[in-house]
Write an enzyme that holds these catalytic residues in place. Sequence first.
Site, PDB file in Angstrom:
ATOM      1  N   LYS A 298     -36.662  56.185   6.380  1.00 24.42           N
ATOM      2  CA  LYS A 298     -35.687  56.359   5.635  1.00 24.42           C
ATOM      3  C   LYS A 298     -35.300  55.168   5.403  1.00 24.42           C
ATOM      4  O   LYS A 298     -34.666  54.776   6.343  1.00 24.42           O
ATOM      5  CB  LYS A 298     -34.394  56.948   5.944  1.00 24.42           C
ATOM      6  CG  LYS A 298     -32.906  57.517   5.530  1.00 24.42           C
ATOM      7  CD  LYS A 298     -32.599  58.429   5.604  1.00 24.42           C
ATOM      8  CE  LYS A 298     -30.846  58.535   5.338  1.00 24.42           C
ATOM      9  NZ  LYS A 298     -30.269  59.008   5.437  1.00 24.42           N
ATOM     10  N   GLU A 302     -28.058  55.526   2.560  1.00 21.24           N
ATOM     11  CA  GLU A 302     -27.087  55.666   2.837  1.00 21.24           C
ATOM     12  C   GLU A 302     -27.150  54.891   4.139  1.00 21.24           C
ATOM     13  O   GLU A 302     -26.861  55.714   6.212  1.00 21.24           O
ATOM     14  CB  GLU A 302     -27.246  57.601   3.742  1.00 21.24           C
ATOM     15  CG  GLU A 302     -27.157  58.527   2.235  1.00 21.24           C
ATOM     16  CD  GLU A 302     -27.531  59.849   2.620  1.00 21.24           C
ATOM     17  OE1 GLU A 302     -28.497  60.211   3.357  1.00 21.24           O
ATOM     18  OE2 GLU A 302     -27.147  60.605   1.532  1.00 21.24           O
ATOM     19  N   LYS A 370     -37.424  64.366  -2.421  1.00 20.43           N
ATOM     20  CA  LYS A 370     -37.094  65.324  -2.272  1.00 20.43           C
ATOM     21  C   LYS A 370     -37.449  66.253  -3.466  1.00 20.43           C
ATOM     22  O   LYS A 370     -37.576  65.927  -5.493  1.00 20.43           O
ATOM     23  CB  LYS A 370     -35.149  65.069  -2.428  1.00 20.43           C
ATOM     24  CG  LYS A 370     -35.529  64.579  -1.275  1.00 20.43           C
ATOM     25  CD  LYS A 370     -33.630  65.144  -1.006  1.00 20.43           C
ATOM     26  CE  LYS A 370     -33.767  63.578   0.695  1.00 20.43           C
ATOM     27  NZ  LYS A 370     -31.738  63.898   1.282  1.00 20.43           N
ATOM     28  N   ASP A 375     -29.444  66.175  -4.381  1.00 21.26           N
ATOM     29  CA  ASP A 375     -29.808  65.693  -3.492  1.00 21.26           C
ATOM     30  C   ASP A 375     -29.724  67.750  -2.843  1.00 21.26           C
ATOM     31  O   ASP A 375     -28.842  68.422  -2.212  1.00 21.26           O
ATOM     32  CB  ASP A 375     -29.324  65.481  -2.263  1.00 21.26           C
ATOM     33  CG  ASP A 375     -29.207  64.622  -0.398  1.00 21.26           C
ATOM     34  OD1 ASP A 375     -30.105  65.517  -0.106  1.00 21.26           O
ATOM     35  OD2 ASP A 375     -27.631  65.366  -0.214  1.00 21.26           O
ATOM     36  N   GLU A 403     -28.407  73.132   3.574  1.00 23.11           N
ATOM     37  CA  GLU A 403     -27.246  72.112   4.128  1.00 23.11           C
ATOM     38  C   GLU A 403     -25.936  72.437   2.757  1.00 23.11           C
ATOM     39  O   GLU A 403     -24.524  72.945   3.047  1.00 23.11           O
ATOM     40  CB  GLU A 403     -27.999  70.830   3.932  1.00 23.11           C
ATOM     41  CG  GLU A 403     -26.413  70.287   3.799  1.00 23.11           C
ATOM     42  CD  GLU A 403     -26.848  67.907   3.650  1.00 23.11           C
ATOM     43  OE1 GLU A 403     -27.925  68.027   3.799  1.00 23.11           O
ATOM     44  OE2 GLU A 403     -26.107  67.203   3.571  1.00 23.11           O
ATOM     45  N   TRP A 543     -20.075  60.435  -4.302  1.00 25.76           N
ATOM     46  CA  TRP A 543     -20.154  60.967  -3.032  1.00 25.76           C
ATOM     47  C   TRP A 543     -18.739  62.577  -3.308  1.00 25.76           C
ATOM     48  O   TRP A 543     -18.216  63.390  -2.601  1.00 25.76           O
ATOM     49  CB  TRP A 543     -18.813  60.466  -1.885  1.00 25.76           C
ATOM     50  CG  TRP A 543     -20.456  59.368  -0.872  1.00 25.76           C
ATOM     51  CD1 TRP A 543     -21.225  59.967  -1.315  1.00 25.76           C
ATOM     52  CD2 TRP A 543     -19.793  58.719   0.259  1.00 25.76           C
ATOM     53  NE1 TRP A 543     -21.751  58.909  -0.318  1.00 25.76           N
ATOM     54  CE2 TRP A 543     -21.627  58.461   0.705  1.00 25.76           C
ATOM     55  CE3 TRP A 543     -18.640  57.674   0.345  1.00 25.76           C
ATOM     56  CZ2 TRP A 543     -21.463  57.430   1.091  1.00 25.76           C
ATOM     57  CZ3 TRP A 543     -19.178  57.717   1.813  1.00 25.76           C
ATOM     58  CH2 TRP A 543     -20.566  56.755   2.076  1.00 25.76           C
TER      59      TRP A 543
HETATM   60  C1  GCV Z   1     -30.474  62.967   7.071  1.00 26.49           C
HETATM   61  C2  GCV Z   1     -28.074  64.466   2.538  1.00 26.49           C
HETATM   62  C3  GCV Z   1     -27.880  64.855   3.771  1.00 26.49           C
HETATM   63  C4  GCV Z   1     -28.207  64.371   4.785  1.00 26.49           C
HETATM   64  C5  GCV Z   1     -29.093  62.735   5.188  1.00 26.49           C
HETATM   65  C6  GCV Z   1     -29.553  62.439   3.769  1.00 26.49           C
HETATM   66  C7  GCV Z   1     -31.324  62.628   4.276  1.00 26.49           C
HETATM   67  O1  GCV Z   1     -27.489  62.809   2.643  1.00 26.49           O
HETATM   68  O2  GCV Z   1     -26.698  64.680   3.888  1.00 26.49           O
HETATM   69  O3  GCV Z   1     -27.563  64.490   6.352  1.00 26.49           O
HETATM   70  O4  GCV Z   1     -29.491  62.375   6.265  1.00 26.49           O
HETATM   71  O5  GCV Z   1     -29.505  63.287   3.121  1.00 26.49           O
HETATM   72  O6  GCV Z   1     -32.394  63.311   3.367  1.00 26.49           O
HETATM   73  O7  GCV Z   1     -31.611  61.643   4.286  1.00 26.49           O
END
Ligand code: GCV
Length: 701
Positions: A298, A302, A370, A375, A403, A543
Amino acid sequence: MRGSRIVNCLCGAILALTALAVPSVLRAQDGYDLWLRYAPLDGEALERLRRLDLHPVASDSDASDPTVELALNELERGLAGLQNAPEEIPADGTPIVLQCDSDLPGPSGHYAVQPYARDSAQGIGIWASEPIGCLYGAFALLRALAQGEDPLTLNLASAPAMPLRMLNHWDNPDGHVERGYAGRSIFDWWRLPGHLDQRMIDYARANASIGINAVVVNNVNARAEMLEPRYIERLARLADAWRPYGIRVYLSARFSAPRDIGRLDTADPLEPAVRAWWQAKADEIYAAIPDFGGFLVKANSEGQPGPQDYGRSHADGANMLAEALGGRGTVIWRAFVYSAEDDTDRAAQAYAEFVPLDGQFADNVIVQVKNGPIDFQPREPFHPMFGAMPNTRLMLEAQITKEYLGFATHLAYLAPMWEEVLQSDTGRDGTVAQVIAPAGMAGVANTGSDRNWSGSHFDQANWYAFGRLAWDPTLSSADIAREWAAQTWSREPATLDTIESIMMDSRQAVVDYMTPLGLAHLMGTGHHYGPALWVCDLARPEWNPCYYHRADAEGIGFDRTATGSDQLAQYAGQVAARWQDPATISDDYLLWFHRVSWQHTTQSGRPLWDELVYRYDHGVSTVDSMAARWASLEGQIDARRYRDVSEYLAIQQAEARWWRDASIAYWQSINGLPLPEGSSAPAHSLEHYQSLTFPEAPGDT
Ligand code: GCV
């Protein structure tokens, strides 16, 4: 040997007496055995199996292989369970012959399971061209037997649709699981490598039973220390344990590791010292783990470091790691990127950043995308990158842990969502399933230290369904649900009908009570628990729930057409055409792509506001009905799991109402509209919902 068989027979007799007292379907279960219970058959299916007296044998050339041995053991264990008999190999009877070095053509892992007749003898054959195919074939045979099928009529030839069928664990080395709702991490780094927990074997066995062949053991928000020798040594112990189950280990790699742990002052991918560091690191890992799978990364997402920190591209970063691995492994580079500096539509950013790089990635790089462009929302259209990078291998990333779908306490069977994505026609290169066929599928794991592994009994179905769809994306979610339920709960047809119907209604129910009509990302800040539609003032615009719903007195929704962000133009023409017109688009995607007035006429014929409220009510009533259907099963399944599910469904009923009421209260504060006739007012004021806080919510970062 003879003596131990006698002891086994006595144990078997005691077991059989116990079984007489409690019907097998009601015997106490805590969920640990997952779908591998091999609960005793009854009636004709049991008679048939006992008559056949099946016993597994391997051809001489295969007999000493550890994977073949696992297949034999699994068959013995399964047959014993299904027949409620001791685990012993009968001297005669019908053989299940494993031939694991046959010249059966097909990709790695393929198998054929069929009855055969030779001279006057009959048997069941498991043919494969390598031991792992035999193990998969053994599980396939047991899956069929566990559903009461007749082994003499089986024809189970099968091959995996994609090479990588992978779990991504978001587990941190300290045992915390990001977005984990099933307890702590299953990986006990503290006691490894000296001690290997039995769970690590049970986990590998469960994965092998559904064809999963790759595991990334640590969070994509990676700690560089996972690349240090002490972790490599621990990972090697896992790799050794999992190898016979056909599972290769992977690591999430922190891009800045050369600086963090390598004492370099840069992680620039074009810097020779950095390249040399990764090369040496890869060599060190391969010395300990010769079949190490590779790195998941990654980067520049973020807050994670990446090549853009040095003005380099994703391809520069990925290719540097690919060179270090060489022909030994694969770099899986995530396309989940969106930037604080970029004020274009978040849904458009990954495509904009990656599609121009098509053709620039090394052969051993896979870009992991994804399922949708935001998300892991309860519903998203498929990601426009699928089909748009014909010269790059793309892999689908799905989220098994829930999630954004109510965590483990909401029952939401995710296979219908994945089926929806996999079957989506990209309009360019076939369906999403076809686009990813040369690469694979990754699922963000939902496992944890909870006794039932997944935090809830029904969340096991999502792990199961992920593996089954990665093996064969043409399977139907309903068939998978039934197949899973028959192995996990009961074979009673009426019980199965009820469980299947609950599962198949569940995901749409979540969509309806959380984010109906194409709404998205309305969950609580950070933990993503519960509704927070009113949050509009967080530092980064994307966000905020307000960023996604854009509601005001006039209307609601995100305009992604040419009059808005134009993200729709990232899709192939024929796909975009289907979603272009707010008058004809499916209500499922209406507010994802369009901003419309509260009076806009939806496909149902109702005005948007009425339809929105109708959907919320429908979500709530579906959960009520799921709970009622479950209640009808009391006494049909074991008491403990029955109660566990009942209690979670009661939580879900309350939280579905909470979502509905809080959402309606907020929308009304914006649009001032009265509720449609017959709809009840929210139980509390908007201020009440806004005042709720959840510092104890699990799974946050
Ligand atoms: C692992 C979302 C989740 C994060 C996650 C991110 C990702 O934003 O809330 O917890 O981080 O996806 O897929 O990298």
